[in-house]
Design a protein around this motif. Sequence first.
Motif, PDB file in Angstrom:
ATOM      1  N   MET A   1      18.039  21.446  86.124  1.00 44.91           N
ATOM      2  CA  MET A   1      19.409  21.932  85.980  1.00 44.91           C
ATOM      3  C   MET A   1      20.401  20.895  86.460  1.00 44.91           C
ATOM      4  SD  MET A   1      19.554  25.907  87.137  1.00 44.91           S
ATOM      5  CE  MET A   1      19.146  25.526  88.828  1.00 44.91           C
ATOM      6  N   LYS A   2      21.590  20.975  85.904  1.00 45.16           N
ATOM      7  CA  LYS A   2      22.696  20.126  86.330  1.00 45.16           C
ATOM      8  C   LYS A   2      23.739  21.016  86.993  1.00 45.16           C
ATOM      9  CE  LYS A   2      22.007  16.617  82.753  1.00 45.16           C
ATOM     10  NZ  LYS A   2      20.768  17.201  82.178  1.00 45.16           N
ATOM     11  N   LEU A   3      23.918  20.835  88.287  1.00 48.85           N
ATOM     12  CA  LEU A   3      24.836  21.648  89.071  1.00 48.85           C
ATOM     13  C   LEU A   3      26.065  20.834  89.429  1.00 48.85           C
ATOM     14  CD1 LEU A   3      22.130  23.091  91.467  1.00 48.85           C
ATOM     15  CD2 LEU A   3      23.224  24.336  89.591  1.00 48.85           C
ATOM     16  N   LEU A   4      27.225  21.462  89.405  1.00 51.80           N
ATOM     17  CA  LEU A   4      28.457  20.783  89.784  1.00 51.80           C
ATOM     18  C   LEU A   4      29.422  21.789  90.383  1.00 51.80           C
ATOM     19  CD1 LEU A   4      30.620  20.019  86.629  1.00 51.80           C
ATOM     20  CD2 LEU A   4      28.396  21.108  86.430  1.00 51.80           C
ATOM     21  N   ARG A   5      30.519  21.257  90.926  1.00 55.21           N
ATOM     22  CA  ARG A   5      31.542  22.077  91.564  1.00 55.21           C
ATOM     23  C   ARG A   5      32.888  21.623  91.030  1.00 55.21           C
ATOM     24  NH1 ARG A   5      32.007  20.720  96.569  1.00 55.21           N
ATOM     25  NH2 ARG A   5      32.555  22.710  97.550  1.00 55.21           N
ATOM     26  N   VAL A   6      33.702  22.546  90.568  1.00 53.41           N
ATOM     27  CA  VAL A   6      34.975  22.197  89.958  1.00 53.41           C
ATOM     28  C   VAL A   6      36.119  22.908  90.671  1.00 53.41           C
ATOM     29  CG1 VAL A   6      33.914  21.772  87.702  1.00 53.41           C
ATOM     30  CG2 VAL A   6      34.824  24.036  88.217  1.00 53.41           C
ATOM     31  N   GLY A   7      37.274  22.241  90.676  1.00 52.76           N
ATOM     32  CA  GLY A   7      38.452  22.826  91.290  1.00 52.76           C
ATOM     33  C   GLY A   7      39.053  21.895  92.326  1.00 52.76           C
ATOM     34  N   VAL A  16      27.027  25.581  86.521  1.00 58.17           N
ATOM     35  CA  VAL A  16      25.833  24.943  85.986  1.00 58.17           C
ATOM     36  C   VAL A  16      26.132  24.482  84.561  1.00 58.17           C
ATOM     37  CG1 VAL A  16      24.839  27.121  85.144  1.00 58.17           C
ATOM     38  CG2 VAL A  16      23.346  25.163  85.591  1.00 58.17           C
ATOM     39  N   LEU A  17      25.693  23.277  84.241  1.00 56.14           N
ATOM     40  CA  LEU A  17      25.848  22.735  82.892  1.00 56.14           C
ATOM     41  C   LEU A  17      24.577  23.067  82.115  1.00 56.14           C
ATOM     42  CD1 LEU A  17      27.250  21.058  80.711  1.00 56.14           C
ATOM     43  CD2 LEU A  17      26.360  18.991  81.830  1.00 56.14           C
ATOM     44  N   ASP A  18      24.713  23.893  81.107  1.00 59.82           N
ATOM     45  CA  ASP A  18      23.586  24.335  80.282  1.00 59.82           C
ATOM     46  C   ASP A  18      23.780  23.799  78.872  1.00 59.82           C
ATOM     47  OD1 ASP A  18      21.275  25.735  79.457  1.00 59.82           O
ATOM     48  OD2 ASP A  18      22.492  27.446  78.833  1.00 59.82           O
ATOM     49  N   GLY A  19      23.167  22.650  78.587  1.00 62.96           N
ATOM     50  CA  GLY A  19      23.408  21.997  77.301  1.00 62.96           C
ATOM     51  C   GLY A  19      24.816  21.459  77.268  1.00 62.96           C
ATOM     52  N   THR A  20      25.663  22.061  76.438  1.00 65.34           N
ATOM     53  CA  THR A  20      27.072  21.655  76.370  1.00 65.34           C
ATOM     54  C   THR A  20      27.985  22.716  76.973  1.00 65.34           C
ATOM     55  OG1 THR A  20      27.300  22.581  74.143  1.00 65.34           O
ATOM     56  CG2 THR A  20      26.664  20.256  74.311  1.00 65.34           C
ATOM     57  N   ARG A  21      27.412  23.767  77.522  1.00 66.15           N
ATOM     58  CA  ARG A  21      28.214  24.874  78.060  1.00 66.15           C
ATOM     59  C   ARG A  21      28.258  24.804  79.582  1.00 66.15           C
ATOM     60  NH1 ARG A  21      26.463  30.424  76.820  1.00 66.15           N
ATOM     61  NH2 ARG A  21      24.436  29.644  77.525  1.00 66.15           N
ATOM     62  N   TYR A  22      29.437  25.049  80.130  1.00 68.57           N
ATOM     63  CA  TYR A  22      29.622  25.153  81.570  1.00 68.57           C
ATOM     64  C   TYR A  22      29.672  26.633  81.935  1.00 68.57           C
ATOM     65  CZ  TYR A  22      30.754  20.184  81.499  1.00 68.57           C
ATOM     66  OH  TYR A  22      30.698  18.812  81.331  1.00 68.57           O
ATOM     67  N   VAL A  45      19.708  30.852  90.331  1.00 71.79           N
ATOM     68  CA  VAL A  45      20.500  30.405  89.180  1.00 71.79           C
ATOM     69  C   VAL A  45      19.634  30.356  87.925  1.00 71.79           C
ATOM     70  CG1 VAL A  45      21.811  28.478  88.215  1.00 71.79           C
ATOM     71  CG2 VAL A  45      22.158  29.146  90.598  1.00 71.79           C
ATOM     72  N   GLN A  46      18.395  29.902  88.041  1.00 74.52           N
ATOM     73  CA  GLN A  46      17.492  29.883  86.894  1.00 74.52           C
ATOM     74  C   GLN A  46      17.284  31.279  86.336  1.00 74.52           C
ATOM     75  OE1 GLN A  46      14.140  27.888  88.716  1.00 74.52           O
ATOM     76  NE2 GLN A  46      14.640  25.921  87.741  1.00 74.52           N
ATOM     77  N   ALA A  47      17.141  32.259  87.210  1.00 75.35           N
ATOM     78  CA  ALA A  47      16.966  33.642  86.759  1.00 75.35           C
ATOM     79  C   ALA A  47      18.203  34.150  86.029  1.00 75.35           C
ATOM     80  CB  ALA A  47      16.640  34.540  87.955  1.00 75.35           C
ATOM     81  N   ALA A  48      19.369  33.798  86.544  1.00 75.91           N
ATOM     82  CA  ALA A  48      20.612  34.211  85.887  1.00 75.91           C
ATOM     83  C   ALA A  48      20.769  33.544  84.530  1.00 75.91           C
ATOM     84  CB  ALA A  48      21.803  33.893  86.789  1.00 75.91           C
ATOM     85  N   LEU A  49      20.362  32.284  84.447  1.00 77.50           N
ATOM     86  CA  LEU A  49      20.392  31.591  83.152  1.00 77.50           C
ATOM     87  C   LEU A  49      19.480  32.288  82.149  1.00 77.50           C
ATOM     88  CD1 LEU A  49      20.334  27.768  84.045  1.00 77.50           C
ATOM     89  CD2 LEU A  49      22.043  28.927  82.638  1.00 77.50           C
ATOM     90  N   ALA A  50      18.281  32.629  82.598  1.00 78.31           N
ATOM     91  CA  ALA A  50      17.327  33.282  81.707  1.00 78.31           C
ATOM     92  C   ALA A  50      17.828  34.645  81.252  1.00 78.31           C
ATOM     93  CB  ALA A  50      15.983  33.423  82.416  1.00 78.31           C
ATOM     94  N   ALA A  51      18.563  35.325  82.123  1.00 80.42           N
ATOM     95  CA  ALA A  51      19.090  36.643  81.776  1.00 80.42           C
ATOM     96  C   ALA A  51      20.267  36.569  80.812  1.00 80.42           C
ATOM     97  CB  ALA A  51      19.507  37.387  83.046  1.00 80.42           C
TER      98      ALA A  51
END
Length: 286
Positions: A1-7, A16-22, A45-51
């Motif tokens: 996974m690619k994790l980042l913080r914005v603001g 989390v950056l999922d492909g081209t989606r934030y 976070v992986q579980a939330a992505l899968a859901a």
Amino acid sequence: MKLLRVGPPGAERPVVLDGTRYLDISGVVSDIGEEFWRTDGVERVQAALAAGTLPEVDVTGLRIGPPIARPGVVLCIGMNYATHAAETGAEPPEHPVMFYKAPNTVVGPNDDVLLPRGSAKADWEVELAVVIGRRARYLESPADALSYIGGYCISNDVSERAFQLETSGGQWSKGKSCETFNPLGPWLVTADEIPDPQALGLRSSVNGEARQDSSTADMVFSVAHLIWQLSQVTVLEPGDVVNTGTPEGVAVSGRFPYLRPGDVMELQIEGLSTQRQRLQSAEQEA
């Protein structure tokens, strides 16, 4: 996974950056820091992505902060590329050289870097940063070490060489801990996506002119060896950052001019994206 913080500084939210989606993960984890690693943040976070329940967020125009909240400690390794040691006139060390940077040096990957009062020899250093994922204390061997790593990101170990070497009193940290002297990110790539941290190309440029171009394969001490060795002399906690050294091509070599206000640094590590900072005077910022 690619994790980042914005603001804005101090009010970043985790993404989390999922492909081209934030995707906004602030409903799953409060932030990406020590608690994230201690409470199985990656798995949650992986579980939330899968859901498929995470809301998409538009990051256009948003500042990218450092990919982890303020670390407890920033540990650095000096002279960890033989060619860099040679360009400074030193022999490769027999044991890892360890020093500290103040945790408040950590800023976003594209934030301005402020040159401190009296700065005359500011330098750039592209480095692979390791983020500790679980407590490491007296590891048995380097073979154990990689399982203690949470992820990797780009670090710029900005240095003021006069402070570091000429007026240091023998302590490198004096030239390493000026404000903004550790841009980090943009992403934190989890360790499962970097199977071999010794096979990453890393590069830097100043004002569009190439400076460093090397590979983590050229490290004197591998990432695994460093984490094992550090665990023998200090306890590494989740969310701590370890800067693993820089290759040749820096200003202290005498081949390039030191940094000045208005200069632009760009750094890249394979698989970890790119960061870019502009230099300005700390006096101007004040």
